[in-house]
Design an enzyme around this catalytic site. Structure first.
Site, PDB file in Angstrom:
ATOM      1  N   ARG A 156       5.520   2.253  -7.230  1.00 14.00           N
ATOM      2  CA  ARG A 156       6.667   2.828  -6.538  1.00 14.00           C
ATOM      3  C   ARG A 156       7.889   1.915  -6.660  1.00 14.00           C
ATOM      4  O   ARG A 156       7.786   0.714  -6.437  1.00 14.00           O
ATOM      5  CB  ARG A 156       6.338   3.022  -5.060  1.00 14.00           C
ATOM      6  CG  ARG A 156       5.162   3.938  -4.799  1.00 14.00           C
ATOM      7  CD  ARG A 156       5.624   5.335  -4.631  1.00 14.00           C
ATOM      8  NE  ARG A 156       4.540   6.193  -4.165  1.00 14.00           N
ATOM      9  CZ  ARG A 156       4.394   7.431  -4.573  1.00 14.00           C
ATOM     10  NH1 ARG A 156       5.228   7.953  -5.447  1.00 14.00           N
ATOM     11  NH2 ARG A 156       3.409   8.165  -4.101  1.00 14.00           N
ATOM     12  N   ALA A 173       0.848  -1.194   0.000  1.00 10.38           N
ATOM     13  CA  ALA A 173       0.000   0.000   0.000  1.00 10.38           C
ATOM     14  C   ALA A 173       0.886   1.247   0.000  1.00 10.38           C
ATOM     15  O   ALA A 173       2.094   1.175   0.238  1.00 10.38           O
ATOM     16  CB  ALA A 173      -0.891   0.003   1.235  1.00 10.38           C
ATOM     17  N   GLU A 174       0.279   2.391  -0.230  1.00 13.04           N
ATOM     18  CA  GLU A 174       1.005   3.659  -0.259  1.00 13.04           C
ATOM     19  C   GLU A 174       1.696   3.954   1.076  1.00 13.04           C
ATOM     20  O   GLU A 174       2.806   4.445   1.103  1.00 13.04           O
ATOM     21  CB  GLU A 174       0.046   4.801  -0.625  1.00 13.04           C
ATOM     22  CG  GLU A 174       0.691   6.149  -0.747  1.00 13.04           C
ATOM     23  CD  GLU A 174       1.636   6.287  -1.932  1.00 13.04           C
ATOM     24  OE1 GLU A 174       2.262   7.353  -2.027  1.00 13.04           O
ATOM     25  OE2 GLU A 174       1.760   5.367  -2.759  1.00 13.04           O
ATOM     26  N   PHE A 175       1.022   3.670   2.178  1.00 11.29           N
ATOM     27  CA  PHE A 175       1.667   3.739   3.487  1.00 11.29           C
ATOM     28  C   PHE A 175       0.951   2.808   4.446  1.00 11.29           C
ATOM     29  O   PHE A 175      -0.173   2.380   4.202  1.00 11.29           O
ATOM     30  CB  PHE A 175       1.752   5.173   4.039  1.00 11.29           C
ATOM     31  CG  PHE A 175       0.469   5.798   4.505  1.00 11.29           C
ATOM     32  CD1 PHE A 175      -0.013   5.588   5.790  1.00 11.29           C
ATOM     33  CD2 PHE A 175      -0.249   6.638   3.668  1.00 11.29           C
ATOM     34  CE1 PHE A 175      -1.182   6.178   6.231  1.00 11.29           C
ATOM     35  CE2 PHE A 175      -1.429   7.240   4.095  1.00 11.29           C
ATOM     36  CZ  PHE A 175      -1.893   7.010   5.379  1.00 11.29           C
TER      37      PHE A 175
END
Length: 183
Positions: free
Chosen positions: A134, A111-113
């Site tokens: 990413r 996930a993104e964070f």
């Protein structure tokens, strides 16, 4: 970038190495934390206004494992110095956390964070179940594999590659995912 600028200067612009070392020392003292129950090492956010710690780690932070390893292998105090060994140990631990950010998701993609919470390591951060292709974690896998020769980093990279191929590849390229838990 301070470390990389120093290296690219032929290690002559000492100011950049000094700035890097000061930043890394502060990171160790202020932002480095360990989760429970698994002991995953992560770099938390700190509010510049209140000084409060937010126990979250963005995927973007995953470049730090490779950077710390590169810093350790080029440390002017020597690779066997306590500082270099501390940074290599932290770099490996952070990279393992980043690998877990992938491995613990249904799709095998981070996930993104993530938000760290006592007793359960981490969960996907609110509003961040997406993946935007990413490269930071894979960069750390590559650097650590190249510097240490440990094949585990190449294996982790292969796992991530396979997940990206399965869930992000389209007929014309690669796309982001809206939810890394949705297979």
């Amino acid at each position: 970038y301070m470390l990389k600028v120093w290296i690219q200067s032929g290690k002559t612009d000492k100011m950049y190495r000094e700035m890097y070392d000061l930043a890394i020392e502060s990171m160790h003292n202020e932002l480095l934390h360990t989760s429970t129950p698994s002991g995953l090492v992560y770099i938390a956010d700190k509010s510049s206004n209140s000084g409060e710690i937010d126990h979250k780690m963005d995927h973007l932070v995953c470049f730090m494992g490779g950077l710390l390893a590169l810093g350790a292998y080029t440390d002017p105090l020597g690779f066997d110095s306590p500082r270099a060994q501390r940074d290599l140990k932290t770099g490996k631990a952070l990279t393992y956390t980043c690998y877990q950010m992938y491995a613990r998701m249904n799709t095998g993609i981070s996930a993104e964070f993530v938000q760290f919470e006592s007793g359960q390591d981490f969960q996907i951060g609110r509003g961040a179940p997406h993946y935007l292709l990413r490269p930071e974690a894979v960069e750390s896998f590559f650097i650590l594999n190249q510097l240490t020769g440990d094949p585990v980093y190449r294996e982790w990279g292969w796992e991530v590659f396979q997940s990206i191929e399965k869930y992000c590849k389209t007929g014309i390229g690669y796309g982001s995912l809206s939810n890394v838990q949705d297979t």
